[in-house]
Enzyme design. Structure first.
Site, PDB file in Angstrom:
ATOM      1  CG  PHE A 140      -1.884   1.171   1.218  1.00 47.27           C
ATOM      2  CD1 PHE A 140      -3.100   1.078   0.567  1.00 47.27           C
ATOM      3  CD2 PHE A 140      -1.566   2.370   1.850  1.00 47.27           C
ATOM      4  CE1 PHE A 140      -3.993   2.144   0.545  1.00 47.27           C
ATOM      5  CE2 PHE A 140      -2.447   3.441   1.829  1.00 47.27           C
ATOM      6  CZ  PHE A 140      -3.663   3.326   1.179  1.00 47.27           C
ATOM      7  CG  ASP A 225       5.507   3.579   1.736  1.00 49.65           C
ATOM      8  OD1 ASP A 225       5.504   4.200   2.816  1.00 49.65           O
ATOM      9  OD2 ASP A 225       4.479   3.406   1.062  1.00 49.65           O
ATOM     10  CE  LYS A 254      -0.370   5.665   7.635  1.00 47.73           C
ATOM     11  NZ  LYS A 254      -1.752   6.068   7.877  1.00 47.73           N
TER      12      LYS A 254
END
Length: 404
Positions: A140, A225, A254
């Site tokens: 993702f 990532d 985040k």
């Protein structure tokens, strides 16, 4: 409408786009690892805004720095630079492999920039045929058209027209599959050191080392990532530091803002020149408010006390989950790294991660799911141990209900 206007969960269904399905309560206040809803009910937060609230809710030092910056400068655009952005960039460079930083606003934007940078670098240094990107199945990387095309979960790209081409997927943690796929046309290999949405699955050190070697052999860039695994989440500032495998490009979001929207793409002097003036940009990227908060987040997290504390909390949580499992047999595995933990539901309970999330909420503890079969925990990196123990007790009640 005044800010005192009364609203409720029902107003979401009336006014908001239907692409989310929020839970049936509306939080109004947070402090540390506790949340309170409109009815005054308290919850222990093991979800952390999906690994975002890295220092919990309303951390006093973050409140202080945001308030102070808000009285100085909110926005100037990238026609100018600003002091908080420059300080944060310098500290990220000092703390990581990177020489250069690009600030954006979300993980998807950071990954979008990373993929564009990789293709542009290959175009400029080799030629237009070297444009292929290899990613991992079940990965993702965000919700833009480029990032869902790179992400290895077709459900997120279906129905949006043709996916961006030149992208292929291989199984995660499978070096033979990557070796069979990579070629001189490959400009980049992208992976998550810990797959988050894909089920909280860490990559092995041997796998990461072999990926690095293949990228070097084929003159391809390695992109990590670390949107979910970064900023202390795994017990190191970034997860790549566990393996000693250094990427060419790293994305961070985040937890880097502790709840304030900010993200970053980090890279080296070798790669950075490909994004020359005018090739990429973001109106809000490097916003002084976000950068001021993120600088303090970095200062607070990048300390032995906090990073070692993540490992201690990991041990407490995973021991507690395994003890519960010895009693109830709900999980087939408990896995993850640091405070990114997955409880894989046993065969009998497959597909019920969403139901477990609801049952846990009813008992006053907030958890996440990573797909239909995995309960995911991503609490504050400084969650008090007493809160962990109390949350495990509440979770036990929820698991008992699931097991009925």
């Amino acid at each position: 409408m005044s800010q005192s206007m009364q609203v409720s969960r029902a107003d979401f269904d009336r006014y908001m786009m239907p692409n989310y399905a929020p839970v049936d309560m509306v939080p109004v206040r947070g402090q540390g690892s506790r949340l309170w809803d409109q009815e005054g009910r308290e919850y222990i937060d093991l979800a952390g805004g999906i690994a975002v609230n890295s220092l919990g809710h309303a951390h006093p030092e973050l409140v202080e720095v945001l308030t102070r910056q808000a009285q100085k400068l909110w926005h100037v655009s990238n026609i100018m630079t600003n002091e908080p952005a420059l300080r944060l960039a310098a500290k990220l460079v000092a703390a990581t492999f990177a020489d250069r930083v690009l600030f954006v606003n979300s993980g998807a934007e950071a990954n979008e920039a990373a993929f564009k940078l990789a293709r542009r670098w290959a175009n400029d240094n080799v030629g237009p045929d070297k444009h292929e990107i290899i990613a991992c199945s079940n990965s993702f990387h965000g919700r833009t058209l480029f990032t869902v095309s790179v992400g290895g979960q077709p459900k997120y790209s279906q129905g949006f027209g043709p996916a961006i081409g030149g992208i292929s997927h291989v199984p995660y943690n499978d070096i033979a599959a990557l070796e069979a796929q990579i070629s001189e046309r490959t400009c980049a290999v992208v992976l998550e050191p810990v797959q988050g949405e894909g089920g909280v699955i860490p990559a092995s050190t041997e796998y990461l080392q072999a990926v690095r070697a293949l990228c070097d052999k084929h003159n391809a860039l390695l992109i990590f990532d670390e949107v979910q695994s970064g900023m202390g989440r795994t017990g190191k500032l970034y997860a790549y530091m566990h393996s000693g495998v250094t990427p060419d490009i790293l994305t961070s979001a985040k937890g880097i803002g502790g709840g304030f929207p900010i993200a970053a793409m980090l890279t080296t002097d070798r790669v950075a020149p490909a994004l020359s003036v005018g090739t990429h940009g973001s109106t809000y990227g490097g916003n002084p408010l976000g950068c001021a908060v993120a600088e303090r987040v970095l200062d607070l997290i990048n300390t032995p006390q906090v990073l070692e504390g993540v490992t201690e909390r990991h041990n407490l949580l995973t021991r507690g989950l395994r003890t519960l499992n010895d009693e109830l047999g709900v999980f087939s595995a408990v896995r993850g790294q640091g405070l990114l933990i997955g409880g894989v539901l046993a065969e009998r309970y497959q597909g019920q991660a969403g139901q477990l999330m609801k049952l846990a909420q009813q008992e006053g503890v907030l958890v996440l799911q990573a797909g239909a079969d995995v309960m995911r925990l991503a609490p504050s990196l400084i969650i008090p141990e007493a809160d962990i123990r109390e949350a495990l007790g509440r979770l036990r009640t929820a698991l008992l209900k699931l097991a009925q």
